[in-house]
Design a protein around this motif. Structure first.
Motif, PDB file in Angstrom:
ATOM      1  N   SER A 164       0.783  -1.274   0.004  1.00  0.00           N
ATOM      2  CA  SER A 164      -0.037   0.086  -0.102  1.00  0.00           C
ATOM      3  C   SER A 164       0.982   1.427  -0.073  1.00  0.00           C
ATOM      4  N   THR A 165       2.249   1.008   0.418  1.00  0.00           N
ATOM      5  CA  THR A 165       3.006   2.237   0.387  1.00  0.00           C
ATOM      6  C   THR A 165       3.758   2.286  -0.742  1.00  0.00           C
ATOM      7  N   GLY A 166       3.723   1.371  -1.818  1.00  0.00           N
ATOM      8  CA  GLY A 166       4.356   1.558  -3.051  1.00  0.00           C
ATOM      9  C   GLY A 166       5.579   0.560  -3.060  1.00  0.00           C
ATOM     10  N   ARG A 167       6.052   0.204  -1.791  1.00  0.00           N
ATOM     11  CA  ARG A 167       6.965  -0.642  -1.623  1.00  0.00           C
ATOM     12  C   ARG A 167       6.598  -2.011  -1.513  1.00  0.00           C
ATOM     13  N   PRO A 168       7.230  -3.012  -2.764  1.00  0.00           N
ATOM     14  CA  PRO A 168       6.795  -4.200  -2.402  1.00  0.00           C
ATOM     15  C   PRO A 168       7.144  -5.080  -1.284  1.00  0.00           C
ATOM     16  N   LYS A 169       6.510  -6.187  -0.863  1.00  0.00           N
ATOM     17  CA  LYS A 169       6.744  -6.722   0.317  1.00  0.00           C
ATOM     18  C   LYS A 169       6.616  -8.171  -0.165  1.00  0.00           C
ATOM     19  N   GLY A 170       7.681  -8.820   0.655  1.00  0.00           N
ATOM     20  CA  GLY A 170       7.957 -10.439   0.358  1.00  0.00           C
ATOM     21  C   GLY A 170       7.052 -11.243   1.504  1.00  0.00           C
ATOM     22  N   VAL A 171       6.156 -11.948   0.895  1.00  0.00           N
ATOM     23  CA  VAL A 171       5.616 -13.252   1.755  1.00  0.00           C
ATOM     24  C   VAL A 171       6.529 -14.295   1.959  1.00  0.00           C
ATOM     25  N   CYS A 172       6.638 -14.600   3.195  1.00  0.00           N
ATOM     26  CA  CYS A 172       7.465 -15.769   3.534  1.00  0.00           C
ATOM     27  C   CYS A 172       6.642 -17.042   3.470  1.00  0.00           C
ATOM     28  N   GLU A 228       7.507  -4.760  11.516  1.00  0.00           N
ATOM     29  CA  GLU A 228       6.314  -3.954  11.922  1.00  0.00           C
ATOM     30  C   GLU A 228       5.186  -4.249  11.083  1.00  0.00           C
ATOM     31  N   LEU A 229       5.154  -4.451   9.953  1.00  0.00           N
ATOM     32  CA  LEU A 229       4.047  -4.762   9.094  1.00  0.00           C
ATOM     33  C   LEU A 229       3.445  -6.402   9.495  1.00  0.00           C
ATOM     34  N   THR A 230       4.401  -7.202   9.859  1.00  0.00           N
ATOM     35  CA  THR A 230       4.124  -8.365  10.168  1.00  0.00           C
ATOM     36  C   THR A 230       3.368  -8.561  11.537  1.00  0.00           C
ATOM     37  N   ALA A 231       3.750  -7.653  12.521  1.00  0.00           N
ATOM     38  CA  ALA A 231       2.979  -7.457  13.663  1.00  0.00           C
ATOM     39  C   ALA A 231       1.708  -6.989  13.575  1.00  0.00           C
ATOM     40  N   GLU A 232       1.528  -5.931  12.714  1.00  0.00           N
ATOM     41  CA  GLU A 232       0.134  -5.300  12.452  1.00  0.00           C
ATOM     42  C   GLU A 232      -0.855  -6.233  11.537  1.00  0.00           C
ATOM     43  N   ARG A 233      -0.403  -7.096  10.682  1.00  0.00           N
ATOM     44  CA  ARG A 233      -1.173  -8.050  10.013  1.00  0.00           C
ATOM     45  C   ARG A 233      -1.219  -9.413  10.374  1.00  0.00           C
ATOM     46  N   ALA A 250       1.631 -17.683   6.443  1.00  0.00           N
ATOM     47  CA  ALA A 250       3.077 -17.245   6.059  1.00  0.00           C
ATOM     48  C   ALA A 250       3.772 -17.212   7.415  1.00  0.00           C
ATOM     49  N   TRP A 251       5.209 -17.287   7.426  1.00  0.00           N
ATOM     50  CA  TRP A 251       5.846 -16.538   8.476  1.00  0.00           C
ATOM     51  C   TRP A 251       5.685 -15.116   8.727  1.00  0.00           C
ATOM     52  N   GLY A 252       5.377 -14.307   7.522  1.00  0.00           N
ATOM     53  CA  GLY A 252       5.039 -13.075   7.997  1.00  0.00           C
ATOM     54  C   GLY A 252       5.576 -12.368   6.530  1.00  0.00           C
ATOM     55  N   TYR A 253       6.114 -11.054   6.906  1.00  0.00           N
ATOM     56  CA  TYR A 253       6.799 -10.279   5.542  1.00  0.00           C
ATOM     57  C   TYR A 253       8.163 -10.165   6.025  1.00  0.00           C
ATOM     58  N   TRP A 254       9.202 -10.635   4.708  1.00  0.00           N
ATOM     59  CA  TRP A 254      10.471 -10.594   4.684  1.00  0.00           C
ATOM     60  C   TRP A 254      10.992  -9.080   5.087  1.00  0.00           C
ATOM     61  N   ASP A 255      11.800  -9.188   6.394  1.00  0.00           N
ATOM     62  CA  ASP A 255      12.404  -8.123   6.856  1.00  0.00           C
ATOM     63  C   ASP A 255      11.521  -6.926   7.188  1.00  0.00           C
TER      64      ASP A 255
END
Length: 875
Positions: free
Chosen positions: A306-314, A510-515, A502-507
């Motif tokens: 959503s911020t324009g920065r791709p996020k990696g799903v583990c 803060e986003l992993t904890a939110e979602r 998933a584990w969450g988002y790679w690196d």
């Protein structure tokens, strides 16, 4: 309670302002059959009052069912000696009886909880019954199934190699590998990856290859080396590929000579398969030591952020295996030939690849150009004897519209990625459906699919296809903002969990904890749920309906608009194949609702269609017509490729004046009422400042000028002189002459202003073709000594008076003013025989609506006391 108190006190300070004046000031678009501003009402009747007192009689109130809903939903509470009594009034077109019954039960339980815990936040009070709560949280999430949850992907693949070494594992055109050959090639490449530092400490392996057998070899080699593959789509811009490579901290990138030049340089080994021939031959064809666990990382898929920065799903091994092996939504085996049609950067490819290879089937790669052309895809599915297909919904729709028979020979067709199109699903079902047609839903964060629905039969008038129930070994909860379950039928945010998480988002901790939030209903330590951001509601059978995105609501010119609702309405047009609605701001400060449609109709036709279905503020200001909506590489709609609308600017040359005598007459009337000079016959009455009260003036003057009764709603349905003239012409051609009666004007010094109540009653009466009496019915029960002879005499007098009134007015119906002037209030009771003619008449009248202008001036209630039958008459 404090907020409610402040709100009410603030409102009471303006209570003298009539509702009609508020609507007029706000210039709300008026619509027939819809209350302006407010559609849901709550009322507490707690003002002290007294019942009518009559000598010798006991009087008690009775409930009188009007069978008419004044609002979409109305809850009325009344205080009495024994406490509160409540009544729900609802529009049956919107609510089913069981929905309102459940709502009433929830409200009663909420009130009980408030009394028991007056200090608790209202949002945390539980108003669900124990049975409902158990059903929502446990019964509909009982999806545990036996599957190889303790194995890794490499172990399960080796088991298939041992079972069927000579069976085809992967095929691309004339190039095919058996399970033994695929295993040997992947083993050699895995040994080479180990040499280049791939391992548990740095497991990520980038794979940038076109659709080919080598692509599958590279994925499997990364897994065998104990690593995780990161798909790098060759069609991505170089800048995006560079970001993904650096963000995931790759240990190596596998590519070929044609693509190496486009790849960034960095702290990773760049392996070109074109140059590795001799080196690979020196590596062992035997598998490297395998010590992966189900919780280890299997691959990273990058999605847009959503911020324009791709996020990696583990995604871990367990997530892939839970989806591909022994699941409910698809059951594949050695006899299956699975098509690989999606880009590997899209999570649907996970089920394609591993669904085939972990079940002993054959993975058949189909080129992208063949996938995007429905005719070629239909032919390739037949030529390759495909039995299972996982396809993006947009591509499914594209094929279903022109070749709905393309899927008839398949065992499994699973589509997903966005909301399903009812028309396309019905087309496939009616042209030879596959053995199983599945609508799959799920975010990448829960390994491709979270819920599934097998479409067997879809009603022609259905508005959507359910996304179904959780897939095996997964859970799905519909929760409110306080993470509490919402009732059946109520929209809430979907939270998914289970073995596919998933584990969450790679690196991105803060986003992993939110979602990825702690599981509020699990006793297992560390259990989590993923909040999807999607709004859904449960059906009565437990299936889920997709409603829209939590953040897909826009606010435009003060109105909240759900874009999905506009799209759904647009898709109901018979010529619209695809539709997308969004807000654009091509000119700073000028935000517009724009509709994109794949359609053969004109923009005017689509606008007219939406005007007939939606409030005016939800109709887009611009329509862009395309042959087909643009698709991205993964088969989803590409919003960035949508062209900007060409806005038509109004100028003096575009002014359209009256073109007929009728348009000239109407233009003069409209200009006079609106207080304007020249009037464009294509301009909207309401956009020019008109409102409901002015609309009645226009209609009244039109009736005087033409001698033709025109309902006010005609102006709402045809708000331009041009369209209004067409509607009037139709009435002039079909309407029979109607006698009119004029009341002579009284001599006065100036106009007499109407009271607010008179304005309202007059306006309401203009909404109907036939004049009706405005009434507020009430029913009471009387107990006392009966005097049948008095009732009979009163009845005769009432009927005689009514007949006398009827003869005074042409058309056979007395105006309400005359009735009010001559009729008194009567409460009479009489004993009647069962076959009494009068009783039969009263029964007939009791079944009709309370309409003084149509029948005798009374309303009947049949009462029974002992063996006698009585009639209560109210005049």
């Amino acid at each position: 309670l404090q907020r409610v108190r402040d709100c009410c006190l603030d409102a009471y300070s303006h209570q003298e302002l009539p509702f009609e004046k508020l609507v007029e000031e706000l210039r709300v678009a008026r619509e027939p059959g819809r209350n302006p501003l407010v559609q849901v009402l709550f009322a507490l009747q707690n003002a002290p009052g007294s019942m009518l007192q009559l000598p010798g009689l006991d009087v008690a109130p009775m409930t009188l069912e009007t069978r008419t809903a004044r609002f979409d939903l109305f809850l009325a509470l009344e205080e009495g000696p024994e406490g509160l009594s409540a009544t729900f009034e609802y529009a049956t077109a919107l609510f089913a009886p069981r929905t309102v019954e459940r709502m009433a039960s929830h409200y009663a339980r909420l009130l009980h909880a408030l009394v028991q815990s007056p200090d608790a936040p209202a949002g945390l009070l539980d108003f669900l019954s124990p049975d409902e709560r158990r059903q929502l949280l446990f019964d509909w999430n009982d999806t545990a199934r036996v599957y190889p949850s303790d194995a890794s992907i490499a172990q399960l693949f080796l088991a298939q190699v041992a079972l069927r070494p000579d069976a085809i594992a992967v095929q691309h055109g004339a190039h095919a590998l058996t399970y033994a050959q695929l295993d040997a090639r992947a083993n050699r490449l895995a040994w080479l990856l180990l040499v280049h530092g791939v391992g548990r400490a740095r497991p990520q392996v980038g794979v940038c290859l076109p659709r080919s057998v080598d692509l599958i070899v590279a994925f499997l080699a990364a897994i065998k080396a104990g690593g995780a593959y990161v798909p790098l789509d060759p069609d991505y811009p170089a800048e995006r590929l560079s970001f993904m490579a650096r963000d995931s901290r790759l240990a190596a990138i596998i590519s070929n000579g044609a693509l190496v030049e486009r790849l960034p340089s960095g702290e990773w080994s760049l392996l070109s398969l074109d140059d590795l021939g001799p080196e690979l031959e020196r590596c062992s064809p035997l598998p490297p030591p395998e010590d992966s666990t189900p919780g280890d990382l299997a691959h990273i898929i990058y999605t847009s952020g959503s911020t324009g920065r791709p996020k990696g799903v583990c995604i871990p091994h367990q997530g892939v295996i839970r989806m591909a092996r022994d699941s409910d939504h698809v059951r594949l085996g050695p006899e299956d030939r699975v098509a690989q049609v999606t880009t590997v950067a899209f999570d649907l490819s996970t089920l394609e690849i591993w669904g085939a290879l972990l079940n002993g089937g054959a993975l058949v790669i189909i080129d992208r150009d063949e996938v995007l052309e429905p005719t070629l895809l239909a032919r390739r599915l037949q030529e390759e004897r495909i039995t299972a297909l996982v396809i993006a919904t947009a591509l499914f729709n594209l094929t279903a519209r022109t070749h709905p028979e393309a899927f008839r020979t398949l065992r499994w067709v699973i589509f997903g990625g966005e909301a399903a199109d009812v028309t396309c699903v019905n087309a496939v079902l009616s042209h030879g459906a596959p053995q199983a047609l599945v609508n799959g839903y799920g975010p990448t964060e829960n390994t491709t699919f979270s819920t599934w629905f097998q479409a067997v039969h879809v009603e022609p008038d259905a508005l959507s296809i359910p996304i179904g129930r959780p897939v095996s070994n997964s859970t799905a909860y519909v929760l409110d903002a306080a993470l509490q379950p919402v009732p059946t039928g109520v929209a809430g945010e979907l939270f998914v969990g289970g073995d596919g998480l998933a584990w969450g988002y790679w690196d991105r901790p803060e986003l992993t904890a939110e979602r990825f939030v702690p599981h509020p209903f699990s006793s297992s330590p560390g259990a989590r749920l993923y909040r999807t951001g999607d709004l859904v509601r449960r059906r009565h059978d437990g299936s889920l309906d997709f409603v829209g995105r939590r953040d897909n609501q826009v606010k435009l010119r003060g109105f909240r608009i759900e874009l999905g609702e506009v799209e759904s309405a647009l898709l109901q047009h018979p010529s619209v194949r695809q539709a997308l609605v969004l807000v654009r701001e091509d000119i700073p400060g000028d935000r517009r609702l724009v509709a994109y449609a794949a359609s053969d109709s004109s923009a005017a036709s689509l606008r007219e269609h939406l005007v007939s279905l939606l409030p005016s503020h939800m109709v887009p200001s611009a329509f862009v017509l395309l042959d087909a909506l643009p698709l991205s590489a993964n088969g989803k709609l590409d919003r960035k490729a949508l062209p900007a609308p060409v806005m038509q600017e109004r100028n003096e040359g575009s002014f359209t004046g009256p073109r007929s005598d009728l348009e000239a007459k109407l233009t003069a009337i409209w200009a006079s009422v609106l207080g304007v000079g020249e009037l464009d016959v294509t301009a909207s009455f309401f956009e020019l400042g008109g409102h409901s009260l002015l609309a009645t003036q226009v209609v009244s003057r039109v009736q005087d000028a033409l001698g033709l009764p025109v309902p006010v709603r005609t102006l709402f349905e045809a708000p331009t002189v041009e369209s209004f003239a067409l509607a009037v012409e139709k009435k002039l051609g079909s309407a029979a002459p109607v006698a009119t009666f004029h009341i002579p004007a009284a001599r006065r010094e100036g106009p007499m202003p109407l009271s607010f109540a008179q304005e309202r009653l007059w306006f309401l009466s203009q909404l109907h073709d036939e004049q009706r009496v405005y009434n507020m019915p009430m029913a009471i029960r009387l107990s006392g000594v009966l005097a049948p002879e008095v009732l009979r005499e009163s009845l005769r007098a009432i009927v005689q008076r009514h007949e006398a009134l009827r003869t005074c007015f042409p058309g056979g119906s007395a105006p309400s003013q005359a009735v009010s002037a001559t009729a008194d209030l009567h409460f009479e009771i009489a004993e009647c025989e069962e076959e009494d003619l009068l009783l039969q008449l009263l029964r007939q009248e009791a079944e009709k609506s309370f309409d003084l202008a149509r029948g005798p001036l009374f309303r009947a209630l049949l009462l029974k006391t002992g063996e006698a039958r009585y009639v209560l008459l109210l005049n």
